[in-house]
Design an enzyme around this catalytic site. Structure first.
Site, short mmCIF file in Angstrom:
data_model
loop_
_atom_site.label_atom_id
_atom_site.label_comp_id
_atom_site.label_asym_id
_atom_site.label_seq_id
_atom_site.Cartn_x
_atom_site.Cartn_y
_atom_site.Cartn_z
N ILE A 93 0.85 -1.21 0.00
CA ILE A 93 0.00 0.00 0.00
C ILE A 93 0.87 1.25 0.00
CG2 ILE A 93 -1.96 1.18 1.07
CD1 ILE A 93 -2.63 -1.40 2.52
N TYR A 136 -8.68 -21.78 3.35
CA TYR A 136 -8.69 -22.14 4.78
C TYR A 136 -10.12 -22.51 5.22
CZ TYR A 136 -4.17 -19.62 5.20
OH TYR A 136 -2.88 -19.18 5.08
N LYS A 148 -1.73 -4.06 16.07
CA LYS A 148 -2.24 -2.86 15.39
C LYS A 148 -3.16 -2.07 16.34
CE LYS A 148 -1.64 -1.77 11.63
NZ LYS A 148 -0.56 -0.96 11.01
N THR A 189 -6.23 -0.88 10.60
CA THR A 189 -6.93 -1.93 9.87
C THR A 189 -8.30 -2.23 10.48
OG1 THR A 189 -6.86 -4.33 9.53
CG2 THR A 189 -5.48 -3.50 11.27
N ASP A 190 -9.20 -2.75 9.66
CA ASP A 190 -10.51 -3.17 10.18
C ASP A 190 -10.38 -4.35 11.14
OD1 ASP A 190 -9.87 -5.14 8.30
OD2 ASP A 190 -11.74 -4.98 7.16
N GLU A 191 -9.20 -5.00 11.14
CA GLU A 191 -9.03 -6.19 11.98
C GLU A 191 -9.00 -5.86 13.47
OE1 GLU A 191 -6.35 -9.12 10.40
OE2 GLU A 191 -6.63 -8.39 8.36
N ARG A 208 -7.00 -21.36 9.60
CA ARG A 208 -6.10 -20.52 10.40
C ARG A 208 -6.57 -20.56 11.86
NH1 ARG A 208 -6.21 -14.45 8.35
NH2 ARG A 208 -4.54 -15.11 6.98
N ALA A 231 4.55 1.39 7.96
CA ALA A 231 5.50 0.32 8.28
C ALA A 231 4.89 -0.65 9.27
CB ALA A 231 6.79 0.92 8.86
N TYR A 260 -1.30 -10.15 15.10
CA TYR A 260 -1.23 -9.00 14.18
C TYR A 260 -2.25 -7.93 14.57
CZ TYR A 260 -2.33 -6.16 10.07
OH TYR A 260 -2.59 -5.09 9.24
N ALA A 281 -3.88 -7.51 17.30
CA ALA A 281 -3.65 -6.97 18.65
C ALA A 281 -2.53 -5.93 18.62
CB ALA A 281 -3.30 -8.10 19.62
N GLU A 326 4.67 -5.27 10.21
CA GLU A 326 4.63 -6.69 9.82
C GLU A 326 3.15 -6.96 9.64
OE1 GLU A 326 6.93 -8.84 9.16
OE2 GLU A 326 8.68 -7.64 9.72
N ASN A 336 -6.94 -4.64 1.20
CA ASN A 336 -6.62 -3.99 -0.07
C ASN A 336 -6.23 -5.03 -1.11
OD1 ASN A 336 -5.25 -0.72 0.44
ND2 ASN A 336 -6.56 -1.85 1.85
P1 NAD Z 1 3.47 -4.81 3.36
O1 NAD Z 1 3.78 -5.99 4.20
O2 NAD Z 1 3.33 -4.98 1.89
O3 NAD Z 1 4.61 -3.69 3.57
C1 NAD Z 1 5.09 -3.34 4.83
C2 NAD Z 1 6.32 -2.47 4.62
O4 NAD Z 1 6.83 -2.08 5.91
C3 NAD Z 1 7.46 -3.17 3.89
O5 NAD Z 1 8.00 -2.33 2.90
C4 NAD Z 1 8.49 -3.43 4.99
O6 NAD Z 1 9.83 -3.47 4.52
C5 NAD Z 1 8.23 -2.25 5.91
N1 NAD Z 1 8.68 -2.51 7.29
C6 NAD Z 1 8.39 -3.59 8.06
N2 NAD Z 1 8.99 -3.46 9.26
C7 NAD Z 1 9.64 -2.26 9.26
C8 NAD Z 1 10.41 -1.57 10.21
N3 NAD Z 1 10.66 -2.10 11.43
N4 NAD Z 1 10.91 -0.36 9.89
C9 NAD Z 1 10.70 0.16 8.65
N5 NAD Z 1 9.98 -0.47 7.70
C10 NAD Z 1 9.45 -1.66 8.01
O7 NAD Z 1 2.20 -4.15 4.00
P2 NAD Z 1 0.91 -3.45 3.36
O8 NAD Z 1 -0.07 -4.49 3.00
O9 NAD Z 1 1.35 -2.46 2.36
O10 NAD Z 1 0.34 -2.69 4.64
C11 NAD Z 1 0.78 -1.37 4.94
C12 NAD Z 1 0.05 -0.87 6.17
O11 NAD Z 1 -1.37 -0.91 5.95
C13 NAD Z 1 0.29 -1.71 7.41
O12 NAD Z 1 0.39 -0.84 8.51
C14 NAD Z 1 -0.94 -2.58 7.52
O13 NAD Z 1 -1.21 -2.93 8.86
C15 NAD Z 1 -2.01 -1.65 6.97
N6 NAD Z 1 -3.17 -2.28 6.35
C16 NAD Z 1 -3.00 -3.23 5.37
C17 NAD Z 1 -4.12 -3.76 4.74
C18 NAD Z 1 -3.97 -4.75 3.60
O14 NAD Z 1 -4.99 -5.27 3.12
N7 NAD Z 1 -2.78 -5.03 3.11
C19 NAD Z 1 -5.41 -3.37 5.13
C20 NAD Z 1 -5.53 -2.40 6.14
C21 NAD Z 1 -4.41 -1.87 6.74
P1 TYD Z 2 -5.19 -12.44 3.91
O1 TYD Z 2 -4.97 -11.97 2.51
O2 TYD Z 2 -4.09 -13.12 4.63
O3 TYD Z 2 -5.74 -11.19 4.71
P2 TYD Z 2 -6.38 -11.12 6.22
O4 TYD Z 2 -6.26 -12.43 6.88
O5 TYD Z 2 -5.52 -10.10 6.85
O6 TYD Z 2 -7.79 -10.71 6.01
O7 TYD Z 2 -6.42 -13.45 3.89
C1 TYD Z 2 -7.67 -13.05 3.39
C2 TYD Z 2 -8.65 -14.17 3.67
O8 TYD Z 2 -8.27 -15.34 2.91
C3 TYD Z 2 -8.64 -14.61 5.12
O9 TYD Z 2 -9.98 -14.94 5.50
C4 TYD Z 2 -7.78 -15.85 5.12
C5 TYD Z 2 -8.02 -16.45 3.77
N1 TYD Z 2 -6.89 -17.19 3.17
C6 TYD Z 2 -7.10 -18.46 2.62
O10 TYD Z 2 -8.23 -19.00 2.64
N2 TYD Z 2 -6.03 -19.10 2.08
C7 TYD Z 2 -4.78 -18.56 2.04
O11 TYD Z 2 -3.84 -19.22 1.54
C8 TYD Z 2 -4.59 -17.24 2.58
C9 TYD Z 2 -3.24 -16.59 2.58
C10 TYD Z 2 -5.68 -16.60 3.14
#
Ligand code: NAD
Ligand code: TYD
Length: 339
Positions: free
Chosen positions: A13, A209, A156, A127-129, A275, A84, A152, A154, A86, A182
């Protein structure tokens, strides 16, 4: 707001947000601060290089206060947007330590520097989580209690509490957005949509899953970026804003759609062990953000089609990722699930 520090800007993102902001605001300078973990990739930011001095990349860890302070001072940062983290729930279950260190402690470090350097704004990407599993027909509103159930989510939620505490206690100007799932370009293929898509392209099993009836709200990443942008510019300090489509999709339905888009057989679907503590449903009420003038531009079908097409067209991006560390993770995660 002119000099923005985007932490985690080399991730999924974050990198899309960097491109979005560079294109939209010609007077903003964007500095990406990223540790480059397995999920952070410089190639995600290749297009940003074209913006010359308006963009810079600094490798660093948000848990390292001296490094954060240095980048904030060197680039006269006035705003931090904290992506940033995990971000993978399954990894957070296998190895929670990095999740807690970065998501909780790292956010605290950023807040401390933001307070000390008297920044104009600290924006937290949440996050919505954090709301936990939501029973039908309920939808989460911003004032609802947080009931996170995975390491995760918790972490956030913990980060959000710190952000709010810095607003109340120290008057730090903060805002927080809580986005739903996203999808879009540069999404690391450990997450469901890119994993299902790239596996299907290689005629590999698509692992579902449990019963696959878990529900998520999948939004296009640029819609999320627009929501964050709006909150940065029009959001009220100390407030939280949900960002999502309010459209619910079961994982199994999403998998069938991906296979149809790719013309692949549905027999690739393989049910695997669920999971631990899997949240059955997330569902947001996004009326607070809509009241600021936001609306999601892409339907789920459009978002999924654009995403799947991107993976078809960008094999050179994802294929090298699906080796080395990724394969090791994949085997650990899925060999066990498949028995
Ligand atoms: P991602 O895992 O693709 O990217 C995370 C980035 O953070 C990476 O570039 C990584 O190198 C960097 N990073 C990790 N630890 C770091 C540290 N200690 N210092 C500096 N950089 C560090 O994640 P994403 O999916 O792009 O998510 C970005 C943000 O959006 C996160 O905060 C996540 O919780 C939030 N979010 C994600 C989603 C989703 O669907 N992906 C939805 C809602 C919120
Ligand atoms: P994920 O993309 O890991 O996002 P989040 O768990 O943060 O919502 O997973 C999206 C949904 O898909 C979640 O309900 C878990 C499920 N899932 C599978 O069924 N199989 C898979 O291999 C993965 C990675 C996720």
């Amino acid at each position: 707001m002119h000099n923005l520090l985007v932490t985690g800007g080399a991730g999924f993102i974050g990198s899309n947000f960097v491109h979005y902001m560079l294109e939209k605001y010609s007077d903003y300078r964007i500095i990406v601060f990223d540790k480059l973990t397995y999920a952070g990739r410089l190639e995600n930011l290749a297009r940003a290089e074209a913006f010359g001095p308006r963009y810079a990349f600094v490798q660093g860890d948000i848990c390292d206060m001296a490094a954060v302070r240095q980048v904030v001072q060197q680039y006269a940062i006035d705003t931090i947007i904290n992506f940033a983290a995990e971000t993978h729930v399954d990894r957070s279950i296998m190895t929670p330590d990095a999740v807690i260190a970065t998501n909780v402690n790292g956010t605290w470090v950023l807040l401390e520097v933001a307070r000390e350097q008297q920044l104009e704004r600290f924006h937290q990407i949440s996050t919505d989580e954090v709301y936990g599993a939501i029973p039908v027909p309920q939808r989460s509103k911003e004032g609802d209690p947080l009931e996170p159930r995975s390491p995760y989510s918790a972490s956030k939620a913990g980060a959000e509490h710190l952000v709010y505490a810095y607003f109340v206690t120290y008057g730090l100007p903060v805002t927080t957005t809580r986005g739903s799932n996203n999808i879009g370009p540069f999404h690391y293929p450990e997450k469901a949509v890119p994993l299902f898509t790239t596996n299907a392209l290689d005629n590999l099993p698509v692992p579902i899953y449990g019963d696959g009836l878990q529900v998520r709200d999948y939004q296009y990443v640029f819609d999320h970026c627009e929501g964050i942008d709006l909150v940065l510019h029009k959001g009220e300090l100390g407030e939280f804003y949900n960002v999502g489509t309010e459209v619910e999709t079961a994982n199994i339905a999403m998998a069938h759609k991906i296979l149809d888009l790719l013309g692949k057989p549905h027999s690739l679907i393989t049910y695997v062990t669920d999971r631990a503590g899997h949240d059955r449903r997330y569902a947001l009420d996004c009326s607070k953000l809509r009241a600021l003038g936001w609306q999601s531009r892409h339907t789920f079908d459009q978002a999924l089609e654009l995403t799947v097409r991107w993976y078809v067209d960008n094999e050179a991006w994802w294929r090298p990722i699906k080796s080395g560390e990724y394969l090791e993770y994949y085997r650990k995660q899925y060999d066990e699930r498949q028995g």
